[in-house]
Design a protein around this motif. Sequence first.
Motif, PDB file in Angstrom:
ATOM      1  N   GLN A 321     -40.991  98.651  39.838  1.00 44.19           N
ATOM      2  CA  GLN A 321     -39.723  99.361  39.724  1.00 44.19           C
ATOM      3  C   GLN A 321     -39.769 100.678  40.482  1.00 44.19           C
ATOM      4  N   LEU A 322     -40.933 101.355  40.415  1.00 48.03           N
ATOM      5  CA  LEU A 322     -41.077 102.604  41.177  1.00 48.03           C
ATOM      6  C   LEU A 322     -40.969 102.343  42.676  1.00 48.03           C
ATOM      7  N   ILE A 323     -41.600 101.216  43.152  1.00 48.70           N
ATOM      8  CA  ILE A 323     -41.532 100.881  44.586  1.00 48.70           C
ATOM      9  C   ILE A 323     -40.090 100.614  44.997  1.00 48.70           C
ATOM     10  N   GLU A 324     -39.364  99.856  44.166  1.00 45.89           N
ATOM     11  CA  GLU A 324     -37.965  99.571  44.473  1.00 45.89           C
ATOM     12  C   GLU A 324     -37.145 100.854  44.531  1.00 45.89           C
ATOM     13  N   GLN A 325     -37.410 101.751  43.574  1.00 46.84           N
ATOM     14  CA  GLN A 325     -36.695 103.035  43.578  1.00 46.84           C
ATOM     15  C   GLN A 325     -37.001 103.826  44.835  1.00 46.84           C
ATOM     16  N   GLN A 326     -38.300 103.828  45.243  1.00 44.46           N
ATOM     17  CA  GLN A 326     -38.695 104.559  46.445  1.00 44.46           C
ATOM     18  C   GLN A 326     -38.087 103.919  47.705  1.00 44.46           C
ATOM     19  N   LYS A 327     -38.018 102.552  47.740  1.00 46.89           N
ATOM     20  CA  LYS A 327     -37.372 101.885  48.864  1.00 46.89           C
ATOM     21  C   LYS A 327     -35.917 102.307  48.984  1.00 46.89           C
ATOM     22  N   THR A 328     -35.261 102.296  47.849  1.00 48.80           N
ATOM     23  CA  THR A 328     -33.845 102.704  47.846  1.00 48.80           C
ATOM     24  C   THR A 328     -33.697 104.137  48.334  1.00 48.80           C
ATOM     25  N   LEU A 330     -35.786 105.754  50.326  1.00 47.91           N
ATOM     26  CA  LEU A 330     -36.084 105.789  51.769  1.00 47.91           C
ATOM     27  C   LEU A 330     -34.898 105.296  52.597  1.00 47.91           C
ATOM     28  N   THR A 331     -34.264 104.208  52.146  1.00 44.49           N
ATOM     29  CA  THR A 331     -33.070 103.689  52.852  1.00 44.49           C
ATOM     30  C   THR A 331     -31.969 104.728  52.900  1.00 44.49           C
ATOM     31  N   GLN A 332     -31.771 105.376  51.722  1.00 40.08           N
ATOM     32  CA  GLN A 332     -30.738 106.412  51.678  1.00 40.08           C
ATOM     33  C   GLN A 332     -31.084 107.581  52.581  1.00 40.08           C
ATOM     34  N   MET A 333     -32.370 107.960  52.579  1.00 39.08           N
ATOM     35  CA  MET A 333     -32.788 109.069  53.446  1.00 39.08           C
ATOM     36  C   MET A 333     -32.642 108.694  54.917  1.00 39.08           C
ATOM     37  N   ALA A 334     -32.994 107.421  55.299  1.00 38.61           N
ATOM     38  CA  ALA A 334     -32.848 106.978  56.694  1.00 38.61           C
ATOM     39  C   ALA A 334     -31.395 106.993  57.119  1.00 38.61           C
TER      40      ALA A 334
END
Length: 413
Positions: A321-328, A330-334
């Motif tokens: 869940q932490l990885i998914e949150q971090q992916k989200t 990162l996508t938002q930051m990109a």
Amino acid sequence: MTEPTLYTEKQIRTTKILTAKILTVSELNRLANQVLTQSFPLFWISGEVSNLTRAASGHWYFSLKDAGAQVRCVMFKGRNSYLDWSPKEGDKVEARCTVTLYEARGDFQLTIEFLQRAGMGVLFEAFEKLKSKLQQEGLFDAALKKPLPAHPKKIGIVTSPDAAALRDVLTTLKRRMPSIPIVIYPTPVQGKGVAIQIADAIQLANERAECDVLIICRGGGSIEDLWQFNEEIVARAIAECAIATISGVGHETDFTICDFVADVRAATPTAAAELVTPSRDNLLNVLNQLKQQLARNMQYLLNQREQTLDYLARRLTSPLQLIEQQKTQLTQMAYRLNTAINQQLQVKQQNLLRLNQNLTHLNPQAVLTRGYAFVQNKTGVIITSSKQLQTGDEVKLTFGVGSADATIDKTSQ
């Protein structure tokens, strides 16, 4: 020759009254009462109590007699109520009194202000003398008083095995703390010469040193009954005792030298037993209260820890869940970064276009295409004024397209 008789002013006035008229019986008795009360100050008298009557009013009526005479006495309720003892027929007493006359019957009598057993004055004087002596030696100093142990391991008692006071003390000790061992140091506590035996018992307890507190006790009685505890030998034995001592001699109103020398004075033997022992019931109550308080505190802490655990559990997430949150994130930051870059590029492009337009407007070549030309001398300096030229100077003319050389024939201002 006969000495002249001297009369006081009051006697002269009384004589004048007696010779001036015929008196009634009431007047005579009143005058006689005045003469008696004014002539006799407050004084002490001793005698044996006889014909004692206690009236319903609370007043005492009796006679004091000796081998040769007797005198009637009255002690009113307001005075006899202060006594802590009651006289009986045949008692030898000492009375502080005034001489009065009961006018209604013409009876000569003594009005008693204070009454004590015969010999009390001598005993009291001896008591005060020894008390003053020992006090001057420092035997009563508070700095020398040893504190009673809060939880004694063993209690010693100096008294008679047959004394009722001992039974009271033992009953109280058993009720308050039955687990404490008790050692009795037997001694007579009444009678002539027993002071030495009392002192010996105290010294024995001190030498054996098996107790950490020592009760010296005896029940109530007259001053004569308690006198052995006013003897110097007993006082010094108590003063030299290394064990904490408590005096429980007599009743609350009784005071002996023993009370002043001992580390603590108790009002009664029973009170002495209460002072040297903690109450088992009270200790159990306190222990129970502490137990309940401890249980409440433990439960409170457990509740706090459980609440904290629940709070942390709500915050705890799995690694996926932490990885998914971090992916989200990162996508938002990109996305935000790409948007910011595009916005910056657009701004730069607009600025470049604006600057290019400004340069185009300011380009000299563009001016020349509209029919203008600029002039330079042989060194390349642009000529802006005819004052820079002279006739015959060679110049270069630059046009929108191409250039030409020329010679200056004439200048004008």
